[in-house]
Design a protein around this motif. Structure first.
Motif, short mmCIF file in Angstrom:
data_model
loop_
_atom_site.label_atom_id
_atom_site.label_comp_id
_atom_site.label_asym_id
_atom_site.label_seq_id
_atom_site.Cartn_x
_atom_site.Cartn_y
_atom_site.Cartn_z
N VAL A 162 8.74 2.95 -0.95
CA VAL A 162 8.22 1.63 -0.57
C VAL A 162 9.28 0.83 0.19
N ASP A 163 10.56 1.19 0.00
CA ASP A 163 11.65 0.50 0.73
C ASP A 163 11.41 0.49 2.24
N ILE A 172 -1.37 -19.70 0.30
CA ILE A 172 -0.89 -18.64 -0.60
C ILE A 172 -2.07 -17.78 -1.03
N ARG A 173 -1.92 -16.46 -0.87
CA ARG A 173 -2.95 -15.53 -1.37
C ARG A 173 -2.30 -14.63 -2.41
N LEU A 174 -3.03 -14.42 -3.50
CA LEU A 174 -2.54 -13.55 -4.57
C LEU A 174 -3.33 -12.25 -4.51
N ILE A 175 -2.60 -11.16 -4.40
CA ILE A 175 -3.25 -9.85 -4.27
C ILE A 175 -2.96 -9.05 -5.53
N ASN A 176 -4.04 -8.63 -6.20
CA ASN A 176 -3.87 -7.81 -7.40
C ASN A 176 -3.65 -6.36 -6.97
N LEU A 177 -2.47 -5.82 -7.32
CA LEU A 177 -2.15 -4.46 -6.90
C LEU A 177 -3.22 -3.46 -7.33
N ARG A 178 -3.85 -3.72 -8.47
CA ARG A 178 -4.87 -2.78 -8.96
C ARG A 178 -6.07 -2.68 -8.02
N ASP A 179 -6.28 -3.72 -7.22
CA ASP A 179 -7.40 -3.67 -6.27
C ASP A 179 -7.16 -2.62 -5.19
N HIS A 180 -5.93 -2.11 -5.14
CA HIS A 180 -5.61 -1.08 -4.14
C HIS A 180 -5.37 0.28 -4.79
N ALA A 181 -5.84 0.43 -6.02
CA ALA A 181 -5.81 1.74 -6.69
C ALA A 181 -7.25 2.23 -6.73
N PRO A 200 3.60 4.76 -4.78
CA PRO A 200 3.65 4.22 -3.41
C PRO A 200 2.29 3.88 -2.80
N GLU A 201 1.23 4.70 -3.10
CA GLU A 201 -0.02 4.52 -2.34
C GLU A 201 -0.63 3.12 -2.45
N PRO A 202 -0.78 2.56 -3.70
CA PRO A 202 -1.39 1.21 -3.76
C PRO A 202 -0.53 0.16 -3.08
N LEU A 203 0.81 0.32 -3.18
CA LEU A 203 1.69 -0.68 -2.56
C LEU A 203 1.63 -0.60 -1.03
N PHE A 204 1.64 0.62 -0.49
CA PHE A 204 1.50 0.74 0.97
C PHE A 204 0.18 0.12 1.43
N GLU A 205 -0.90 0.45 0.69
CA GLU A 205 -2.21 -0.07 1.10
C GLU A 205 -2.24 -1.59 1.02
N ALA A 206 -1.69 -2.14 -0.07
CA ALA A 206 -1.71 -3.61 -0.25
C ALA A 206 -0.93 -4.30 0.86
N VAL A 207 0.27 -3.80 1.16
CA VAL A 207 1.08 -4.43 2.22
C VAL A 207 0.36 -4.30 3.56
N GLU A 208 -0.14 -3.09 3.84
CA GLU A 208 -0.76 -2.86 5.16
C GLU A 208 -2.05 -3.66 5.33
N SER A 209 -2.66 -4.09 4.21
CA SER A 209 -3.91 -4.88 4.30
C SER A 209 -3.65 -6.29 4.81
N VAL A 210 -2.39 -6.78 4.73
CA VAL A 210 -2.11 -8.16 5.15
C VAL A 210 -0.99 -8.26 6.20
#
Ligand SMILES: C[S@@+](CC[C@H](N)C(=O)[O-])C[C@H]1O[C@@H](n2cnc3c(N)ncnc32)[C@H](O)[C@@H]1O
Length: 238
Positions: free
Chosen positions: A119-120, A33-42, A64-74
């Protein structure tokens, strides 16, 4: 199974994911399990993750931008992306069973008024854990993780088998008893002490049906519908 959780509150997960069966599954490397802080992608000075809704209205919406980046990072081709939202499909044991076969789950946890609808396009399944509204998606994500991980083969020990519990057969579970056989004037049903396994199985089936009929008749209706669709012309319950 690999699990990535994208949340504004990764600290909420420490504790629930560090105990008991989930912790053992992590130690045994059945899950990671990895926990990703959304703020790390702002990336602005204030690490902004939300903004006011277009069209007006109360509250803030996750950008949308931080969420797209966070998802695309993993995300990989094997990933299943889940969004926790009250507007999702109602979560159930059947969905947990389906998700327990995934290689990689990415769980998006919302906050504030919700999540920008663009984000959908990243999401394979939206999940609601019930018809009520929580402050953020961390608890729903923990519910999903807990219910999925315990279904991964080898995570539960033999004596913790999930095959006979509520919902696995479409019914609620029968009542369970342990020692002592008599407690404060309440006696365990004789049949359970009889050693007659056929009788015990019959009693448990009857009690499961009775309990389901009293508390969750909708489950029986669904079970009958499933039977009808599989066996045209029959309405048997089992
Ligand atoms: C306050 S809620 C947003 C509610 C949203 N304005 C609505 O009416 O649907 C904030 C976040 O909590 C999570 N959440 C709240 N209730 C939930 C539920 N029943 N199932 C799944 N997630 C939920 C979602 O991630 C959601 O984005």
């Amino acid at each position: 199974m690999n699990i990535d959780v994208i949340s504004l509150f990764p600290e909420m997960f420490t504790g629930p994911l560090d105990q008991s069966i989930i912790q053992r599954a992590r130690n045994d490397q059945k899950i990671r399990i990895r926990l990703i802080n959304l703020r790390d992608h702002a990336h602005d000075r204030h690490r902004t993750v939300d903004d006011r809704p277009f069209g007006g209205g109360p509250g803030m919406v996750l950008k949308p931008e931080p969420l797209f980046e966070a998802v695309e990072s993993v995300r990989t081709p094997e990933s299943t992306v889940l969004m926790m939202t009250p507007s999702g499909e109602r979560y159930s044991q059947a969905v947990a069973e389906e998700l327990s076969e995934a290689e990689h789950l990415i769980l998006i946890c919302g906050h504030y008024e919700g999540i920008d609808a663009r984000v959908d396009t990243l999401v394979d399944k939206k999940i609601s854990i019930g018809d009520f509204v929580l402050t953020n998606g961390a608890l729903p994500a923990m519910v999903v993780i807990d219910s999925v991980v315990r279904l991964i083969p080898g995570v539960l020990g033999d004596c913790e088998s999930p095959t006979e519990e509520s919902f696995s057969s479409g019914l609620l579970e029968y009542p369970q008893f342990t020692r002592p056989a008599s407690f404060r004037g309440m006696d365990v049903p004789d049949v359970l002490l009889s050693g007659n396994h056929a009788e015990i199985a019959r009693w448990r089936k009857m009690m499961a049906l009775e309990r389901t009929r009293a508390i969750r008749p909708d489950l029986l209706e669904r079970k009958t519908e499933t039977h009808i669709s599989h066996e045209p012309g029959t309405t048997r319950e089992n």
